[in-house]
Scaffold this motif. Structure first.
Motif, PDB file in Angstrom:
ATOM      1  N   PHE A 133      -3.830   7.023  -2.638  1.00 28.95           N
ATOM      2  CA  PHE A 133      -4.241   7.458  -2.032  1.00 28.95           C
ATOM      3  C   PHE A 133      -5.385   7.914  -2.329  1.00 28.95           C
ATOM      4  O   PHE A 133      -6.185   7.822  -1.025  1.00 28.95           O
ATOM      5  CB  PHE A 133      -3.098   9.050  -1.704  1.00 28.95           C
ATOM      6  N   ASN A 134      -5.801   7.756  -3.718  1.00 33.30           N
ATOM      7  CA  ASN A 134      -7.072   7.424  -4.475  1.00 33.30           C
ATOM      8  C   ASN A 134      -7.446   6.651  -4.431  1.00 33.30           C
ATOM      9  O   ASN A 134      -8.646   6.585  -5.074  1.00 33.30           O
ATOM     10  CB  ASN A 134      -7.118   8.829  -5.224  1.00 33.30           C
ATOM     11  N   LYS A 135      -6.978   5.551  -3.537  1.00 33.25           N
ATOM     12  CA  LYS A 135      -7.735   4.062  -3.919  1.00 33.25           C
ATOM     13  C   LYS A 135      -9.487   4.718  -3.901  1.00 33.25           C
ATOM     14  O   LYS A 135      -9.888   3.550  -4.622  1.00 33.25           O
ATOM     15  CB  LYS A 135      -7.733   3.784  -2.862  1.00 33.25           C
ATOM     16  N   ASP A 183       0.552  -1.364   0.420  1.00 37.06           N
ATOM     17  CA  ASP A 183      -0.233  -0.146  -0.203  1.00 37.06           C
ATOM     18  C   ASP A 183       0.961   1.331   0.363  1.00 37.06           C
ATOM     19  O   ASP A 183       1.727   1.319   0.511  1.00 37.06           O
ATOM     20  CB  ASP A 183      -1.666   0.072   1.075  1.00 37.06           C
ATOM     21  N   HIS A 184       0.497   2.513  -0.963  1.00 36.08           N
ATOM     22  CA  HIS A 184       0.858   3.128  -0.713  1.00 36.08           C
ATOM     23  C   HIS A 184       0.491   4.889   0.105  1.00 36.08           C
ATOM     24  O   HIS A 184       0.090   5.930  -1.477  1.00 36.08           O
ATOM     25  CB  HIS A 184       1.669   3.803  -1.682  1.00 36.08           C
ATOM     26  N   CYS A 209      -0.515   2.228 -10.912  1.00 39.86           N
ATOM     27  CA  CYS A 209       0.658   3.540 -11.118  1.00 39.86           C
ATOM     28  C   CYS A 209       1.625   1.664 -11.592  1.00 39.86           C
ATOM     29  O   CYS A 209       1.784   0.688 -11.832  1.00 39.86           O
ATOM     30  CB  CYS A 209       0.858   3.894  -9.971  1.00 39.86           C
ATOM     31  N   SER A 210       2.415   2.531 -12.104  1.00 39.83           N
ATOM     32  CA  SER A 210       3.633   1.977 -12.857  1.00 39.83           C
ATOM     33  C   SER A 210       4.682   0.903 -12.004  1.00 39.83           C
ATOM     34  O   SER A 210       5.065  -0.010 -12.328  1.00 39.83           O
ATOM     35  CB  SER A 210       4.746   2.959 -13.596  1.00 39.83           C
ATOM     36  N   ALA A 211       4.216   1.720 -10.847  1.00 38.71           N
ATOM     37  CA  ALA A 211       5.509   1.058  -9.334  1.00 38.71           C
ATOM     38  C   ALA A 211       4.637   0.016  -9.325  1.00 38.71           C
ATOM     39  O   ALA A 211       5.103  -1.214  -9.206  1.00 38.71           O
ATOM     40  CB  ALA A 211       5.667   1.758  -8.751  1.00 38.71           C
ATOM     41  N   ASP A 264       3.185   9.571  -1.357  1.00 40.26           N
ATOM     42  CA  ASP A 264       3.223   8.586  -1.285  1.00 40.26           C
ATOM     43  C   ASP A 264       3.097   8.119  -2.227  1.00 40.26           C
ATOM     44  O   ASP A 264       2.373   7.189  -2.580  1.00 40.26           O
ATOM     45  CB  ASP A 264       2.870   8.143   0.090  1.00 40.26           C
ATOM     46  N   GLY A 265       3.878   8.170  -3.588  1.00 38.24           N
ATOM     47  CA  GLY A 265       4.017   7.396  -4.702  1.00 38.24           C
ATOM     48  C   GLY A 265       2.848   7.964  -6.210  1.00 38.24           C
ATOM     49  O   GLY A 265       2.340   9.421  -5.630  1.00 38.24           O
ATOM     50  N   ASP A 266       2.181   7.887  -6.869  1.00 31.89           N
ATOM     51  CA  ASP A 266       1.110   8.171  -7.559  1.00 31.89           C
ATOM     52  C   ASP A 266       0.295   7.359  -7.260  1.00 31.89           C
ATOM     53  O   ASP A 266      -0.295   6.604  -6.510  1.00 31.89           O
ATOM     54  CB  ASP A 266       1.158   6.857  -8.604  1.00 31.89           C
TER      55      ASP A 266
END
Length: 264
Positions: free
Chosen positions: A232-234, A216-217, A246-248, A223-225
């Motif tokens: 964050f916008n899940k 999770d980010h 996201c790409s990561a 914190d990341g995309d």
């Protein structure tokens, strides 16, 4: 329909050890078998039998498409024809059921939340134990339980709500997903459309990703995309309905895509 402004309810991944790929003689490359059961609450909210089984077909459809098209992974959901229904302690939780399955168990502290107690419990760890006692567990498969009840976790300090949880242990691999779209609409359930599986499909895709090592980010928008189902916008409708990755996170799943090679 209500504006879907969701509270920051956490999804939890309990990462202790990650199972290695199984090299069965008849194993299918990049195939994950998912033995699926449903909570009694799911039948109460969505109807028996076609309501909740038909709904699950819609929930899993886009998730299957995401993992097949983006990662070459086959998700094989194993569901008995009539659906496998389990009454867990969460389904019996008095404080949750009287509030339409939209509240947490009536425990006054985190330490009590880890026990069934007189009020039963929405604690995900306790629910997991029920699932493995009751489910018709299938060899070479992870266990998935879909429930309409609230779910919670505790860390000996606080008692908080979650939408899903992943336990990727080698001995009891398990996903629990809360199907809570019914809490986001004013209309009768009969009027729910394809769009109303948005949050359930997002949570299912999210928890499956943890099996492939995704972390999770969502702790901060920085914190990341943020526009990712692990970001964050899940819980943003656009992110959730499109199952944005996201790409990561995409790189992590691709690197671990051969982790499961279950045979059919």
């Amino acid at each position: 329909m209500k504006n879907r402004v969701l509270a920051a309810i956490l999804s939890v991944c309990i990462l202790t050890s990650v199972p290695a790929s199984r090299n069965e003689v008849s194993a299918a490359s990049k195939q994950l078998n998912i033995n699926t059961s449903f909570g009694v609450s799911e039948t109460s909210v969505y109807g028996v039998p076609n309501g909740f089984t038909g709904r699950f077909s819609r929930i899993k459809g886009n998730v299957i498409g995401l993992y097949r098209e983006a990662f070459g992974i086959t998700l094989n959901f194993i569901v008995p024809n009539s659906g496998f229904v389990i009454e867990s302690v969460a389904d019996m939780c008095k404080s949750d059921s009287i509030n339409g399955f939209d509240s947490l168990c009536d425990h006054c502290s985190a330490s009590l939340c880890s026990n069934e107690g007189p009020f039963h419990c929405t604690n995900a760890t306790v629910v997991k134990e029920d699932i493995f006692l009751s489910a018709n567990n299938v060899r070479n498969a992870v266990q998935l339980h879909i429930t309409a009840t609230s779910l919670c976790a505790e860390n000996n300090i606080s008692h908080f709500g979650i939408n899903g949880v992943c336990y990727p242990l080698s001995t009891d691999q398990c996903l629990i997903v809360r199907d809570y779209d019914y809490t986001l609409v004013d209309e009768p359930l009969i009027n729910l459309t394809q769009y109303e599986v948005t949050m359930a499909q997002k949570t299912l895709a999210h928890e499956i990703g943890h099996l492939y090592g995704v972390e999770d980010h969502y702790s901060s928008i920085y914190d990341g995309d943020p526009n990712c189902i692990w970001g964050f916008n899940k819980d943003n409708e656009n992110v959730a309905s499109r199952l944005m990755v996201c790409s990561a996170c995409r790189e992590t799943i691709n690197a671990n895509a051969n982790r499961y090679n279950h045979y059919s």
